[in-house]
Design an enzyme around this catalytic site. Structure first.
Site, mmCIF file in Angstrom:
data_model
loop_
_atom_site.group_PDB
_atom_site.id
_atom_site.type_symbol
_atom_site.label_atom_id
_atom_site.label_comp_id
_atom_site.label_asym_id
_atom_site.label_seq_id
_atom_site.Cartn_x
_atom_site.Cartn_y
_atom_site.Cartn_z
ATOM 1 N N SER A 1 0.833 -1.215 0.000
ATOM 2 C CA SER A 1 0.000 0.000 0.000
ATOM 3 C C SER A 1 0.863 1.258 0.000
ATOM 4 C CB SER A 1 -0.891 0.023 1.243
ATOM 5 O OG SER A 1 -1.782 -1.043 1.222
ATOM 6 N N ARG B 1 -2.426 -14.256 -1.920
ATOM 7 C CA ARG B 1 -2.500 -14.540 -0.478
ATOM 8 C C ARG B 1 -3.069 -15.932 -0.193
ATOM 9 N NH1 ARG B 1 -0.672 -9.696 1.087
ATOM 10 N NH2 ARG B 1 -1.700 -7.830 0.307
ATOM 11 N N ASP C 1 -6.520 -8.106 4.896
ATOM 12 C CA ASP C 1 -5.753 -8.928 3.950
ATOM 13 C C ASP C 1 -5.181 -10.185 4.597
ATOM 14 O OD1 ASP C 1 -6.259 -7.199 1.892
ATOM 15 O OD2 ASP C 1 -4.384 -6.079 2.123
HETATM 16 C C1 S3P Z 1 -5.582 -1.424 0.196
HETATM 17 C C2 S3P Z 1 -6.839 -1.504 0.762
HETATM 18 C C3 S3P Z 1 -7.556 -2.765 1.004
HETATM 19 C C4 S3P Z 1 -6.619 -3.963 0.910
HETATM 20 C C5 S3P Z 1 -5.702 -3.887 -0.281
HETATM 21 C C6 S3P Z 1 -4.844 -2.633 -0.209
HETATM 22 C C7 S3P Z 1 -4.968 -0.107 -0.005
HETATM 23 O O1 S3P Z 1 -8.562 -2.931 0.023
HETATM 24 O O2 S3P Z 1 -7.374 -5.168 0.867
HETATM 25 O O3 S3P Z 1 -4.844 -5.028 -0.325
HETATM 26 O O4 S3P Z 1 -3.752 -0.053 -0.285
HETATM 27 O O5 S3P Z 1 -5.669 0.903 0.134
HETATM 28 P P1 S3P Z 1 -10.054 -2.340 0.236
HETATM 29 O O6 S3P Z 1 -9.995 -0.887 0.201
HETATM 30 O O7 S3P Z 1 -10.854 -2.908 -0.928
HETATM 31 O O8 S3P Z 1 -10.522 -2.901 1.542
#
Ligand code: S3P
Length: 750
Positions: A327, A702, A622
């Site tokens: 992220s 994952r 996640d």
């Molecule tokens: C993320 C937000 C999450 C997560 C993804 C990364 C991000 O998704 O599952 O792996 O970097 O903002 P969602 O916003 O769909 O929950």
């Protein structure tokens, strides 16, 4: 035996392509009768002897009578004459196709013969396959296998004809694509005709020099690679260059313009811009390498890799530095690109997802150096400096790239299209498109059911809005806030539950004011970002696999250094601790605005099943696939509720995990928004829990890594299909896991 596709197939010409297709038809009994016409008696006799045809004719008009499929398999320049000679003898329902490498001129030839109204069965085609040798003997039954065949149906072409030809080429194991005639010729002009033209040109240029002997004598690999295709058949290329004249001249013009740019950069010694151009080209080559290698790594429609985890008594020990946070890596590129000045990033995750973001910004004209050993330097272009990309932005497997960029692209002055791989193409995009539309964005989700491709028009002027997020999603929140950077006035969101706040933190690190009041986050549009240094922490989501691995293995002792412990991400720590794991967090410090720590996990206690608190769900969103493995090894039942979002991740993680767990002998019940897992653990008993088996990852990194960890407590071998996606977030996973004590074997599959 199934009905043959055709009664009588007639080939006009029987060289490499024609005879290869005839081999396929014969081998698979796709026609009752196969005939051919060529001017050479010998070819006909040889074809008969090889069993490729039942009858041979000197005249095409004799061959086509009564045929329901006629294939023109001769040089394109001969098309018009051939059509003229067969026209009176064609039956009404005939399917008429060809195999030429240019299409516009084949259609023109058809018009010259048939007039305005072309036969409904006329569907031009182009198998993109070849071999060193030509002629009837060179044909191969597998020539088209895994190669593309482009059909170019015309407005006059009947669907039944296109359908039957698709069946025919599919029987040859080809990948059939339909394309507009004009598009075909343009694409081929750039990807095939221009490279050949340049190769001929370079060899000619060097051959004309007085010192040509020296040049060729000392020619290195580069020249050899580049000039290889200049050894192709001059007559054929002469014909192609004329046949596709307009598109090729356009491609040559584009080449000249680009060459002039490059020349100018060298002449003016503009080192920065030259590095930018070369770096961009290299990155584009790497990015599309999998396509060139005809091994779709990121298309992920096919399974190309699998893991086998051998059973045995595993230890699980060591001190590791897990790669950078996905992220944070995405955001470092996005914000660095629109900042003023140069941003340096360390610890960048060199996984396919973050690289897709990086490539997208290069495609929009941002000069980016690296990544090299996790270091990236981004030369920001400011809030209004992004340029229109030449084509669609390819986001691979990455939902984060697509949803965050949806916000940024909605605010640009140029149009854009974003596409993704098979998994991303199934993921919901309306969740971000809808609030963006409320801001005035002209955004469309053009897939079925609100899925990618996403198409955005650049003519919009955005207005700040307030949006109550219906789901806890950091990606949607971020998409809206990022659009808000360019919107008039204030943009704000309220989240039902706190989600990861990397966007807010990093915007502040770039000097942009973002307010957080409870669950409400807001910013004012029209500001600017100032370049900074970003240190990306290790990804707690990747560390999670090692935490779970250690928690379920007797005497395990694993330390993970410098892991990001942003409080919006630490659900995994909280949940494992609630399950009774021996997990300590030490040496807490700050790195680039994000808290980090060393995490130590020991396999000293049997975990116990719990009802996972719903407020922890967004904070561990996640990590659930890994946590399900922990739950299977725990004593008693684990219940997860309030996690419906798991169904729309890279796969439906509830169903896919349940399927795999059941295969491996674990009782569990998926529910609409969670799962109930019957843990098989007993206090103080470290014997095996899983029985092994074959599980499907469904293109989800994952899932693949979670089931790998089950190998630590499995009595039988575990095979995980479709593990190539592990490279999206954790390219060194198998290496580190095997160092710790697992035995994962990676094999490539066709
Ligand atoms: C993320 C937000 C999450 C997560 C993804 C990364 C991000 O998704 O599952 O792996 O970097 O903002 P969602 O916003 O769909 O929950």
């Amino acid at each position: 035996m199934p009905q043959p596709l055709f009664q009588k197939v007639a080939f006009i010409g029987l060289g490499l392509i024609g005879s290869s297709l005839a081999r396929v038809i014969k081998q698979q009994h796709l026609a009752v009768e196969v005939v051919a016409s060529t001017r050479s008696e010998k070819t006909l006799a040889d074809a008969k002897a090889l069993g490729l045809i039942d009858a041979g004719y000197r005249l095409a008009s004799d061959a086509v009578q009564g045929a329901d499929l006629v294939v023109l398999a001769l040089p394109v320049r001969a098309t018009e004459q051939a059509l003229r000679s067969i026209q009176p003898y064609l039956s009404e329902q005939v399917i008429l196709t060809d195999v030429g490498s240019t299409k516009g001129n084949v259609v023109a030839a058809a018009h010259a013969v048939f007039g305005e109204q072309l036969p409904a069965g006329f569907v031009p085609g182009h198998p993109i396959a070849g071999a060193e040798h030509t002629g009837v003997h060179a044909g191969r039954v597998d020539l088209f296998a895994q190669h593309k065949v482009i059909l170019t149906p015309l407005p006059s072409s009947a669907p039944w004809a296109v359908d039957k030809l698709t069946q025919l080429w599919s029987a040859a194991a080809a990948d059939v694509i339909c394309m507009d005639v004009y598009k075909h010729d343009e694409v081929l002009a750039h990807t095939s005709h221009l490279p050949h033209l340049l190769a001929f040109n370079l060899v000619e240029q060097l051959a004309n020099r007085e010192d040509n002997l020296d040049i060729f004598r000392y020619a290195a690999g580069g020249f050899r690679d580049f000039s290889r295709i200049a050894a192709s058949d001059p007559q054929m290329w002469h014909d192609i260059f004329f046949a596709n004249k307009t598109a090729i001249l356009n491609a040559v013009d584009g080449f000249e313009t680009q060459l002039a740019t490059l020349r100018q950069l060298i002449a003016s010694e503009d080192s920065h811009a030259l590095m930018g151009l070369l770096g961009h080209a290299k990155a584009a080559r790497q990015h599309f390498n999998h396509m060139l290698a005809q091994k779709p790594l990121m298309e992920k429609t096919k399974v190309t890799q699998q893991f086998s985890i051998l059973p045995g008594s595993h230890t699980f020990n060591g001190t590791f530095t897990i790669p950078g946070d996905k992220s944070v890596s995405h955001r470092s590129i996005m914000f660095g690109a629109i900042a003023e000045g140069t941003t340096h990033v360390t610890g960048f995750l060199e996984g396919e997802d973050a690289l897709a973001t990086l490539q997208a910004f290069r495609d929009m004209g941002v000069s980016i150096e690296g990544p090299k050993n996790g270091e990236v330097t981004i030369h920001g272009v400011g809030m209004h400096g992004l340029k229109a990309p030449a084509g669609a932005l390819y986001m691979g497997n990455s939902g984060t790239s697509m949803r965050l960029l949806a916000g940024m692209m909605s605010a640009q002055q140029f149009d854009s299209v974003m596409t993704g791989d098979a998994s991303l193409s199934k993921r919901p995009m309306e969740r971000v498109a809808k609030p963006l539309r409320a801001m005035g964005a002209l955004i469309q989700t053009t897939g079925e059911r609100g899925t990618p491709p996403v198409s955005i028009s650049g003519k919009a002027a955005l207005q700040g809005v307030h949006y109550d997020l219906p789901m806890a999603s950091a990606q949607v929140k971020s998409g809206i806030l990022l659009a808000g950077l360019w919107a008039a006035g204030e943009t704000s969101v309220t989240e039902p539950e706190p989600t990861r706040d990397h966007t807010e933190r990093m915007l502040r690190a770039f000097g942009y004011e973002v307010k957080t009041e409870g669950n409400r986050i807001s910013l004012q549009g029209g500001g600017k970002l100032t370049a900074t240094q970003i240190q990306v922490p290790s990804d707690i989501s990747s560390a999670a696999f090692f935490m779970v691995g250690a928690a379920i293995s007797e005497n395990a002792d694993v330390t993970l250094q410098g892991v990001g412990i942003n409080p919006t991400r630490t659900g995994i720590i909280e949940i494992l601790q609630q399950m009774g794991a021996d997990l300590t967090v030490a040496n807490q410090r700050l790195a680039g605005g994000e808290p980090i720590a060393d995490i130590r996990i020991r396999g000293s206690r049997t975990l116990k099943g719990i009802h996972i608190p719903e407020d922890q769900v967004p904070l561990a969103i996640d990590e659930f696939p890994a946590l399900f493995i922990a739950a299977a090894c725990a004593e008693g039942e684990t219940i997860l509720t309030g996690a419906a979002e798991l169904r729309v991740k890279e796969s439906d993680r509830i169903q896919v995990m349940a399927d795999g767990l059941i295969t491996m002998g674990i009782e569990c019940t998926p529910t609409a928004d969670g799962i109930i897992i019957q843990g098989q653990g007993k206090a103080g008993d470290w014997s095996n829990i899983f029985k092994g088996g074959e599980v499907e990852s469904h293109h989800d990194h994952r899932i693949a890594m979670s089931f790998s960890m089950a190998g630590l407590r499995s009595s039988g071998e575990i095979t995980i299909l479709g593990t190539e996606t592990v490279a999206t977030s954790f390219p060194s996973f198998t290496q580190l896991a095997n160092q710790a004590g697992l035995a994962i074997q990676v094999s490539e599959v066709d």
